[in-house]
Design a protein around this motif. Structure first.
Motif, PDB file in Angstrom:
ATOM      1  N   ALA A   1      10.720   9.788   6.402  1.00 13.36           N
ATOM      2  CA  ALA A   1      10.357   9.189   5.117  1.00 13.36           C
ATOM      3  C   ALA A   1       9.766  10.225   4.171  1.00 13.36           C
ATOM      4  O   ALA A   1      10.101  10.265   2.978  1.00 13.36           O
ATOM      5  N   THR A   2       8.897  11.076   4.693  1.00 14.82           N
ATOM      6  CA  THR A   2       8.280  12.118   3.869  1.00 14.82           C
ATOM      7  C   THR A   2       9.321  13.122   3.391  1.00 14.82           C
ATOM      8  O   THR A   2       9.326  13.515   2.220  1.00 14.82           O
ATOM      9  N   ALA A   3      10.204  13.534   4.279  1.00 12.10           N
ATOM     10  CA  ALA A   3      11.263  14.469   3.888  1.00 12.10           C
ATOM     11  C   ALA A   3      12.165  13.858   2.820  1.00 12.10           C
ATOM     12  O   ALA A   3      12.545  14.534   1.856  1.00 12.10           O
ATOM     13  N   ALA A   4      12.485  12.575   2.974  1.00  9.20           N
ATOM     14  CA  ALA A   4      13.321  11.902   1.979  1.00  9.20           C
ATOM     15  C   ALA A   4      12.630  11.883   0.615  1.00  9.20           C
ATOM     16  O   ALA A   4      13.264  12.148  -0.413  1.00  9.20           O
ATOM     17  N   MET A   5      11.335  11.591   0.607  1.00  9.57           N
ATOM     18  CA  MET A   5      10.584  11.560  -0.649  1.00  9.57           C
ATOM     19  C   MET A   5      10.631  12.925  -1.332  1.00  9.57           C
ATOM     20  O   MET A   5      10.900  13.026  -2.526  1.00  9.57           O
ATOM     21  N   TRP A   6      10.370  13.992  -0.570  1.00  9.33           N
ATOM     22  CA  TRP A   6      10.385  15.344  -1.134  1.00  9.33           C
ATOM     23  C   TRP A   6      11.765  15.700  -1.660  1.00  9.33           C
ATOM     24  O   TRP A   6      11.903  16.261  -2.748  1.00  9.33           O
ATOM     25  N   GLU A   7      12.805  15.408  -0.905  1.00 10.35           N
ATOM     26  CA  GLU A   7      14.160  15.794  -1.296  1.00 10.35           C
ATOM     27  C   GLU A   7      14.658  15.018  -2.507  1.00 10.35           C
ATOM     28  O   GLU A   7      15.241  15.603  -3.422  1.00 10.35           O
ATOM     29  N   ILE A   8      14.448  13.720  -2.521  1.00  6.43           N
ATOM     30  CA  ILE A   8      14.920  12.895  -3.642  1.00  6.43           C
ATOM     31  C   ILE A   8      14.195  13.296  -4.917  1.00  6.43           C
ATOM     32  O   ILE A   8      14.811  13.481  -5.970  1.00  6.43           O
ATOM     33  N   THR A   9      12.883  13.453  -4.834  1.00  6.65           N
ATOM     34  CA  THR A   9      12.108  13.818  -6.019  1.00  6.65           C
ATOM     35  C   THR A   9      12.439  15.236  -6.469  1.00  6.65           C
ATOM     36  O   THR A   9      12.611  15.491  -7.664  1.00  6.65           O
ATOM     37  N   GLY A  10      12.534  16.159  -5.517  1.00  5.37           N
ATOM     38  CA  GLY A  10      12.873  17.545  -5.862  1.00  5.37           C
ATOM     39  C   GLY A  10      14.231  17.651  -6.533  1.00  5.37           C
ATOM     40  O   GLY A  10      14.401  18.376  -7.522  1.00  5.37           O
ATOM     41  N   ALA A  11      15.215  16.927  -6.024  1.00  2.00           N
ATOM     42  CA  ALA A  11      16.548  16.951  -6.631  1.00  2.00           C
ATOM     43  C   ALA A  11      16.508  16.383  -8.049  1.00  2.00           C
ATOM     44  O   ALA A  11      17.158  16.911  -8.959  1.00  2.00           O
ATOM     45  N   ALA A  12      15.743  15.323  -8.254  1.00  5.42           N
ATOM     46  CA  ALA A  12      15.644  14.729  -9.594  1.00  5.42           C
ATOM     47  C   ALA A  12      14.943  15.664 -10.567  1.00  5.42           C
ATOM     48  O   ALA A  12      15.369  15.809 -11.716  1.00  5.42           O
TER      49      ALA A  12
ATOM     50  N   ARG B   1       0.833  -1.208   0.000  1.00 10.38           N
ATOM     51  CA  ARG B   1       0.000   0.000   0.000  1.00 10.38           C
ATOM     52  C   ARG B   1       0.870   1.263   0.000  1.00 10.38           C
ATOM     53  O   ARG B   1       0.639   2.171  -0.797  1.00 10.38           O
ATOM     54  N   GLU B   2       1.864   1.308   0.874  1.00  6.80           N
ATOM     55  CA  GLU B   2       2.706   2.500   0.930  1.00  6.80           C
ATOM     56  C   GLU B   2       3.545   2.644  -0.326  1.00  6.80           C
ATOM     57  O   GLU B   2       3.762   3.757  -0.804  1.00  6.80           O
ATOM     58  N   ARG B   3       3.983   1.533  -0.890  1.00 10.68           N
ATOM     59  CA  ARG B   3       4.752   1.625  -2.140  1.00 10.68           C
ATOM     60  C   ARG B   3       3.888   2.237  -3.238  1.00 10.68           C
ATOM     61  O   ARG B   3       4.351   3.076  -4.008  1.00 10.68           O
ATOM     62  N   MET B   4       2.630   1.841  -3.330  1.00 10.99           N
ATOM     63  CA  MET B   4       1.729   2.408  -4.337  1.00 10.99           C
ATOM     64  C   MET B   4       1.518   3.901  -4.101  1.00 10.99           C
ATOM     65  O   MET B   4       1.521   4.694  -5.040  1.00 10.99           O
ATOM     66  N   ARG B   5       1.330   4.289  -2.837  1.00 11.41           N
ATOM     67  CA  ARG B   5       1.116   5.698  -2.512  1.00 11.41           C
ATOM     68  C   ARG B   5       2.355   6.543  -2.827  1.00 11.41           C
ATOM     69  O   ARG B   5       2.254   7.584  -3.465  1.00 11.41           O
ATOM     70  N   PHE B   6       3.530   6.088  -2.392  1.00  9.34           N
ATOM     71  CA  PHE B   6       4.761   6.835  -2.647  1.00  9.34           C
ATOM     72  C   PHE B   6       5.066   6.878  -4.138  1.00  9.34           C
ATOM     73  O   PHE B   6       5.499   7.914  -4.658  1.00  9.34           O
ATOM     74  N   SER B   7       4.843   5.777  -4.848  1.00  5.98           N
ATOM     75  CA  SER B   7       5.088   5.740  -6.292  1.00  5.98           C
ATOM     76  C   SER B   7       4.173   6.710  -7.025  1.00  5.98           C
ATOM     77  O   SER B   7       4.613   7.417  -7.942  1.00  5.98           O
ATOM     78  N   ALA B   8       2.915   6.759  -6.633  1.00  6.22           N
ATOM     79  CA  ALA B   8       1.979   7.694  -7.262  1.00  6.22           C
ATOM     80  C   ALA B   8       2.417   9.132  -7.019  1.00  6.22           C
ATOM     81  O   ALA B   8       2.327   9.987  -7.916  1.00  6.22           O
ATOM     82  N   TRP B   9       2.908   9.428  -5.821  1.00  2.00           N
ATOM     83  CA  TRP B   9       3.369  10.776  -5.483  1.00  2.00           C
ATOM     84  C   TRP B   9       4.527  11.170  -6.397  1.00  2.00           C
ATOM     85  O   TRP B   9       4.503  12.231  -7.021  1.00  2.00           O
TER      86      TRP B   9
ATOM     87  N   VAL C   1      13.296   6.414  -4.235  1.00  2.00           N
ATOM     88  CA  VAL C   1      12.451   6.899  -3.142  1.00  2.00           C
ATOM     89  C   VAL C   1      11.952   5.721  -2.311  1.00  2.00           C
ATOM     90  O   VAL C   1      12.044   5.735  -1.082  1.00  2.00           O
ATOM     91  N   TRP C   2      11.448   4.686  -2.964  1.00  2.00           N
ATOM     92  CA  TRP C   2      10.912   3.562  -2.194  1.00  2.00           C
ATOM     93  C   TRP C   2      12.006   2.846  -1.406  1.00  2.00           C
ATOM     94  O   TRP C   2      11.792   2.428  -0.271  1.00  2.00           O
ATOM     95  N   THR C   3      13.178   2.719  -1.969  1.00  2.00           N
ATOM     96  CA  THR C   3      14.278   2.064  -1.256  1.00  2.00           C
ATOM     97  C   THR C   3      14.604   2.811   0.040  1.00  2.00           C
ATOM     98  O   THR C   3      14.736   2.202   1.103  1.00  2.00           O
ATOM     99  N   VAL C   4      14.702   4.126  -0.039  1.00  2.00           N
ATOM    100  CA  VAL C   4      15.011   4.928   1.150  1.00  2.00           C
ATOM    101  C   VAL C   4      13.845   4.895   2.135  1.00  2.00           C
ATOM    102  O   VAL C   4      14.030   4.693   3.338  1.00  2.00           O
ATOM    103  N   VAL C   5      12.626   5.077   1.636  1.00  2.00           N
ATOM    104  CA  VAL C   5      11.451   5.096   2.511  1.00  2.00           C
ATOM    105  C   VAL C   5      11.279   3.753   3.201  1.00  2.00           C
ATOM    106  O   VAL C   5      11.039   3.686   4.409  1.00  2.00           O
ATOM    107  N   ARG C   6      11.409   2.678   2.476  1.00  2.00           N
ATOM    108  CA  ARG C   6      11.261   1.343   3.077  1.00  2.00           C
ATOM    109  C   ARG C   6      12.318   1.113   4.150  1.00  2.00           C
ATOM    110  O   ARG C   6      12.029   0.575   5.215  1.00  2.00           O
ATOM    111  N   THR C   7      13.530   1.531   3.874  1.00  2.00           N
ATOM    112  CA  THR C   7      14.602   1.388   4.858  1.00  2.00           C
ATOM    113  C   THR C   7      14.281   2.165   6.131  1.00  2.00           C
ATOM    114  O   THR C   7      14.543   1.690   7.238  1.00  2.00           O
TER     115      THR C   7
END
Length: 160
Positions: free
Chosen positions: A107-118, A41-49, A134-140
């Motif tokens: 996890a949320t900050a990592a998602m924003w930073e990784i995506t923003g940098a890309a 579920r979280e992978r689908m949500r983060f991937s969609a984001w 993003v998912w690798t970092v968030v899952r970790t």
């Protein structure tokens, strides 16, 4: 692919609010509900984001500028919602230190930073690489809060 970043015109708060509204709708549409385990579920949500941000042409301009209050508030809401899903009355997460709120904020900050940098990169990496990163970092980050079989090494209070 080379991306032009323009910073001459500041992003309006309304631009961010419209962008974040579409982003929230895309994530909500991708949420399968409780039909899946937490990881799927979280992978689908983060991937969609990540996919929504990556595909939106306004993302380059918005992420190139300082984060306004609307974006900071959206990040806090996303972290709070993730913490709530993780905590869920302690049915999913086990009591660990730090608490679910801390794991979710990281996890949320990592998602924003990784995506923003890309999105801001001169040579954008492929979208699916960013989704995977993003998912690798968030899952970790989230695994210690939800996996009952992963050892959590605790220190005695004041042992730093």
């Amino acid at each position: 692919m080379t991306v032009q970043i323009t910073t001459a015109v500041p992003a309006r708060e309304a631009d961010w609010e419209e962008f974040l509204g579409g982003l929230a709708a895309a994530v909500a549409a991708a949420d399968p509900g409780t039909a899946y385990d937490w990881e799927a579920r979280e992978r689908m949500r983060f991937s969609a984001w990540v996919r929504h941000v990556y595909d939106d042409p306004r993302a380059v301009a918005l992420f190139a500028r300082p984060e306004p209050a609307a974006a900071a508030e959206a990040r806090r809401r996303e972290a709070a919602a993730l913490a709530e899903r993780l905590d869920a009355g302690r049915t999913v997460a086990r009591p660990v230190r730090p608490g679910c709120e801390v794991w979710a904020a990281a996890a949320t900050a990592a998602m924003w930073e990784i995506t923003g940098a890309a999105v801001r990169a001169e040579r954008r990496p492929p979208r699916e690489h960013v989704v995977s990163d993003v998912w690798t970092v968030v899952r970790t980050l989230l695994l210690p809060a939800v996996d009952r079989f992963t050892p959590v090494f605790r220190r005695a209070r004041g042992s730093w």
